[in-house]
Design an enzyme around this catalytic site. Structure first.
Site, PDB file in Angstrom:
ATOM      1  NE  ARG A   1       0.405   4.514   7.827  1.00  0.00           N
ATOM      2  CZ  ARG A   1       1.542   4.480   7.141  1.00  0.00           C
ATOM      3  NH1 ARG A   1       1.921   3.365   6.512  1.00  0.00           N
ATOM      4  NH2 ARG A   1       2.282   5.553   7.048  1.00  0.00           N
TER       5      ARG A   1
ATOM      6  CD  GLU B   1       4.737  -3.525   2.716  1.00  0.00           C
ATOM      7  OE1 GLU B   1       5.549  -2.619   2.475  1.00  0.00           O
ATOM      8  OE2 GLU B   1       3.764  -3.785   2.004  1.00  0.00           O
TER       9      GLU B   1
HETATM   10  C1  3EB Z   1       4.668   2.409   4.077  1.00  0.00           C
HETATM   11  O1  3EB Z   1       4.182   2.304   5.195  1.00  0.00           O
HETATM   12  C2  3EB Z   1       5.274   1.174   3.497  1.00  0.00           C
HETATM   13  O2  3EB Z   1       1.649   2.195  -1.605  1.00  0.00           O
HETATM   14  O3  3EB Z   1      -0.137   0.994  -1.265  1.00  0.00           O
HETATM   15  C3  3EB Z   1       2.647  -0.006   2.735  1.00  0.00           C
HETATM   16  C4  3EB Z   1       1.306  -0.252   2.408  1.00  0.00           C
HETATM   17  C5  3EB Z   1       3.433   0.679   1.824  1.00  0.00           C
HETATM   18  C6  3EB Z   1       0.778   0.199   1.204  1.00  0.00           C
HETATM   19  C7  3EB Z   1       0.994   1.392  -0.942  1.00  0.00           C
HETATM   20  C8  3EB Z   1       2.891   1.117   0.631  1.00  0.00           C
HETATM   21  C9  3EB Z   1       1.575   0.886   0.311  1.00  0.00           C
HETATM   22  O4  3EB Z   1       4.702   3.467   3.438  1.00  0.00           O
HETATM   23  C10 3EB Z   1       4.876   0.930   2.111  1.00  0.00           C
END
Ligand code: 3EB
Length: 342
Positions: free
Chosen positions: A221, A331
């Site tokens: 994250r 996002e």
């Molecule tokens: C999520 O939280 C939303 O596949 O590298 C956010 C950050 C998301 C990175 C990635 C995907 C990615 O799942 C999507």
């Protein structure tokens, strides 16, 4: 130091420029690592550092469609296979664009990451901090599998094949959809290892159940690293709680939920540092909106969260793009630079 409002400094040298004027000034600096243009092509740097254009649509009213990264030392640029990179030995910026060449996106993602890991394995900056993934037609389905899910398989396979952490300890990332062209990945890596952070409100993405695809996405994250000052890379963040997407069809509510997640990550980072180093109104954000018609609603919620007369509002970048789950309308990703240690 009397810095322009849209720079995010580490020590003597800024890490990140978010204003067109400041990026112009950094353009010929021997310390420049690279520039990313959101839907615009940046000029080449004098030192050969990469200049990447990502195929999203910039939305009107933002400060700058360029993001320029700088090192603290003198930078040397190079290429290895399809990867272009630049580094001062402490921090490395690189990029790769690959065609699917009829072998599909899974294979393309695996090749892109294998090529990047070959650069990191050369030794100077072995630790990836942050990946930015731009995936053509991310929500399209081919061979019964959504392309984002194909991408996730290839990415995870590359991490596993390279013996790099694909679960706990994965780098920060985002995955954004484009209207076509090649898979484009750019990244920052460092000599120093980052600390991976997770959000207690969310299931770790690398532990998502298989409802979201046969292999989970490979990212943490956030990533926290000492680059002379503490630097926080917050991954693409959306209205996901647990592993579920919330507020279907409601861009305003999704933006508010996203900010609960962003606040939580800032709290986790500050708790790790034992000090209030990062704050919502002092991060450099990129806001991706799926439907251009939602841009004003999302911006209003964004400014309600970060303020209007703040470094965050002045430096924010907005673009229209697809997002990796079809139901997600917004996002938001962010970078924070703390005060240098003295
Ligand atoms: C999520 O939280 C939303 O596949 O590298 C956010 C950050 C998301 C990175 C990635 C995907 C990615 O799942 C999507």
């Amino acid at each position: 130091m009397n810095a322009p409002p849209s720079t995010f400094e580490t020590t003597a040298a800024p890490l990140l420029f978010r204003s067109a004027a400041a990026a112009d000034a950094a353009h010929d600096s021997p310390q420049v690592l690279g520039t990313v243009g959101l839907g615009v092509t940046p000029p080449r740097h004098a030192n050969g550092a990469p200049a990447v254009a990502v195929q999203v649509k910039p939305l009107p009213g933002m400060a700058a469609a360029f993001e320029t990264w700088c090192a603290r030392g003198v930078v040397a640029a190079g290429t290895l296979g399809p990867v272009s990179f630049a580094s001062d030995g402490e921090l490395l910026f690189g990029c790769v664009e690959l065609d699917e060449d009829g072998h599909g996106l899974q294979d393309c993602a695996q090749r892109a990451y294998a090529a990047i890991f070959a650069v990191l394995d050369r030794g100077g900056c072995p630790h990836p901090l942050r990946f930015w993934n731009y995936v053509p037609h991310i929500n399209a389905v081919s061979g019964e599998l959504e392309r984002y899910r194909q991408f996730n398989i290839g990415r995870q396979q590359a991490f596993l094949a390279a013996g790099r952490p694909a679960f706990e300890g994965a780098p920060a990332a985002c995955a954004i959809g484009t209207q076509g062209g090649r898979l484009s990945v750019h990244f920052l890596a460092a000599k120093r290892a980052p600390t991976a952070l997770e959000n207690p409100r969310q299931v770790s993405a690398y532990r998502y159940p298989t409802d979201y695809g046969p292999r989970p996405p490979t990212f943490s994250r956030a990533a926290l690293v000492d680059l002379g000052a503490p630097v926080l890379f917050i991954s693409g963040t959306a209205a996901i709680v647990g592993h579920r997407s919330l507020h279907a069809g409601d861009a305003a509510a999704q933006t508010r939920e996203t900010f609960v997640n962003l606040r939580t990550l800032i709290d986790v980072a500050n708790a790790r540092l034992g000090a209030a180093v990062f704050s919502l109104e002092r991060l450099a954000y990129t806001v991706y909106v799926r439907r251009a018609a939602d841009a004003d609603i999302v911006r209003a919620e964004f400014e309600a969260a970060v303020g209007t007369d703040t470094p965050a509002a002045r430096a924010a970048a907005y673009a229209q793009a697809d997002i990796c789950r079809a139901e997600l309308l917004v996002e938001i990703e962010a970078t924070g630079v703390g005060a240098p240690a003295r």
